[in-house]
Design an enzyme around this catalytic site. Structure first.
Site, PDB file in Angstrom:
ATOM      1  N   HIS A 172      22.281  26.584  39.331  1.00 51.99           N
ATOM      2  CA  HIS A 172      21.007  27.259  39.071  1.00 51.99           C
ATOM      3  C   HIS A 172      20.365  26.669  37.823  1.00 51.99           C
ATOM      4  O   HIS A 172      21.035  26.085  36.961  1.00 51.99           O
ATOM      5  CB  HIS A 172      21.210  28.767  38.895  1.00 51.99           C
ATOM      6  N   CYS A 173      19.028  26.789  37.745  1.00 49.42           N
ATOM      7  CA  CYS A 173      18.301  26.404  36.540  1.00 49.42           C
ATOM      8  C   CYS A 173      17.759  27.690  35.929  1.00 49.42           C
ATOM      9  O   CYS A 173      18.295  28.768  36.174  1.00 49.42           O
ATOM     10  CB  CYS A 173      17.183  25.416  36.879  1.00 49.42           C
ATOM     11  N   ALA A 174      16.696  27.604  35.167  1.00 49.40           N
ATOM     12  CA  ALA A 174      16.193  28.787  34.467  1.00 49.40           C
ATOM     13  C   ALA A 174      15.638  29.841  35.405  1.00 49.40           C
ATOM     14  O   ALA A 174      15.705  31.041  35.119  1.00 49.40           O
ATOM     15  CB  ALA A 174      15.110  28.371  33.471  1.00 49.40           C
ATOM     16  N   ARG A 184      15.631  29.215  39.295  1.00 51.50           N
ATOM     17  CA  ARG A 184      15.917  28.996  40.710  1.00 51.50           C
ATOM     18  C   ARG A 184      17.405  28.856  41.012  1.00 51.50           C
ATOM     19  O   ARG A 184      18.136  28.238  40.251  1.00 51.50           O
ATOM     20  CB  ARG A 184      15.193  27.735  41.192  1.00 51.50           C
TER      21      ARG A 184
END
Length: 480
Positions: free
Chosen positions: A28-30, A32
């Site tokens: 995951h990113c910030a 998504r």
């Protein structure tokens, strides 16, 4: 949200993407949740977007990405990992896994993006410094008929210092590209930097003088074994050093299969640099210089020969490329233009991309006002719209505009009109930056006002067209 809610969200996502057996890996990113799947056709997109907390989804770069938002994505990811029993990986590891699903063309575009993204901070800093230098040296900008330096000579040396600082990243761009290109292709990064440095060595004819030297028949050459090799540098180029870094990486890999480990640190760098540098001046450089010039000339023709029409075409095509991920192919020509910034004056493409992004944001914000009773859509549209105005369009494009279709068409119209105006006014950027409203910081000082005007035009047209299309459509949700 409660623990039970998080568990349910994760469970519903797993079911909607084809079950645990269809999952290869996830990270995951910030904002998504990023998932690599075995079979993308098993994804039930409509079911995913009905899940509580989901703001949208899209497939890009071999990853299926679900937009959840800051904070929530971390909790859902942890529960997702717990329920699927997959091992946790970071974004870079997931990218490597996802790359195996891409075809050759997609891998090339991804490699180009991966090479240039780490370099952007240097170019942004240089562009801003160049803008500061322009403020000091632009005639009539602050003092009628004079530059600030002419009006206040005591700042002349300061301006000269800033000018040197501003030019450094562009002058040594092949070194930066060589380093990261070699790293991406699996070679030794510092050897890639060495190849880049060789290509702009001061003993070579400066690349900017290549054309005139050919016309004057004064092109310096090396004569090696009866063959003449042009003794010319590659300042202001991008593709030649990328090609050279690719050959370097492949050469290193081949050599390491045959050279004993005890000699590897000595023999491999020696042969790899000697072979790659020689082959670069013999074949890679001349061929890739021509290809790079074609790309740059094509973009410049579109903007400066077709004018506003060319800008409008670019403004429509760009968001269509974003949907497929093909917009990374435009990075190379953009970097080539910026590498020749002193000759060309700046890049015309940045303002067009920014107008496109702002138009997508405007369409999403119009949806926010249209969907009076759909609380979830209002929440998604408002956040996605603001994000697009700041230069991040995926939530707006995939979470709102494409889903409803007519806002995306409206955004294309707004993008075309805003881009046409920016091209007509010759709005040029000095570097890469946030392609939205904050992007004004990388625009030439004399074009900043026109940049903001083009953004306003793109916004107003896209917003108005979204409202108009909504009223013309027979959908039940808008205006409810």
């Amino acid at each position: 949200m409660s623990k039970l809610d998080i568990q349910q969200i994760a469970k519903q996502i797993i079911e909607a993407i084809g079950g645990e057996g269809n999952i290869v890996s996830a990270a995951h990113c910030a904002t998504r949740l990023r998932i690599v799947l075995k079979d993308d056709s098993l994804v039930q997109t409509e079911a995913i977007e009905q899940i509580d907390g989901v703001k949208g989804s899209f497939n890009n770069g071999g990853q299926f990405q679900i937009i959840l938002g800051t904070g929530l994505v971390n909790q859902v990811y942890q529960e997702f990992v717990a329920q699927t029993n997959i091992s946790e990986v970071d974004k870079e590891e997931l990218k490597e896994i996802a790359s195996s699903k891409l075809n050759v063309g997609q891998r090339v575009l991804k490699a180009l993006a991966d090479i240039f993204v780490p370099i952007l901070p240097a170019l942004v800093a240089s562009g801003l410094l160049m803008g500061l230098n322009n403020l000091l040296t632009a005639e009539g900008l602050f003092v009628s008929g004079k530059t600030l330096i002419e009006a206040y000579p005591q700042f002349a040396d300061l301006a000269d210092m800033i000018n040197i600082f501003a030019n450094a990243a562009f002058v040594f761009l092949p070194v930066l590209i060589g380093f990261y290109a070699a790293k991406i292709f699996g070679g030794t990064p510092v050897l890639g930097a060495v190849i880049g440095a060789i290509m702009i060595h001061p003993d070579l004819l400066n690349g900017y003088g290549y054309g005139q030297a050919v016309l004057d028949n004064t092109l310096p050459v090396w004569t090696v074994f009866g063959f003449e090799i042009a003794k010319v540098g590659y300042q202001g180029t991008v593709l030649p050093v990328i090609g050279a870094a690719f050959v370097l990486a492949k050469t290193e890999k081949v050599l390491r299969k045959f050279i004993p480990m005890m000699l590897d640190n000595i023999v491999t760098p020696l042969i790899a640099v000697l072979f790659t540098a020689s082959f670069t001046f013999i074949a890679i450089g001349p061929i890739m210089r021509v290809v790079g010039d074609w790309m740059t000339n094509g973009v410049m023709w579109l903007f400066f020969e077709l004018g506003p029409i060319g800008g409008a075409i670019y403004g429509v095509v760009y968001p269509l490329l974003v949907i497929t991920g093909m917009h990374h192919s435009l990075v190379t020509s953009e970097m080539q233009i910026l590498a020749n910034i002193e000759t060309l004056g700046g890049s015309p493409t940045f303002a067009v991309v920014a107008a496109s992004n702002v138009a997508q944001g405007a369409a999403a914000l119009a949806v926010f006002f249209l969907y009076k009773k759909d609380v979830k859509m209002k929440a998604i549209a408002s956040a996605a719209g603001v994000s697009a105005l700041l230069g991040i369009t995926e939530p707006a494009v995939f979470g709102v505009n494409l889903k409803l279709k007519y806002p995306f068409v409206a955004a294309l119209i707004g993008s075309a009109v805003g881009a046409a105006y920016a091209t007509w006014m010759e709005v040029l950027s000095l570097s890469q930056g946030p392609a939205g409203l904050p992007g004004v910081i990388v625009i030439r000082p004399q074009s900043m006002v026109q940049y903001l005007v083009s953004m306003a035009i793109g916004f107003i047209v896209a917003f108005a067209m979204t409202i108009l299309f909504a009223k013309m459509s027979r959908e039940k949700n808008p205006l409810a």
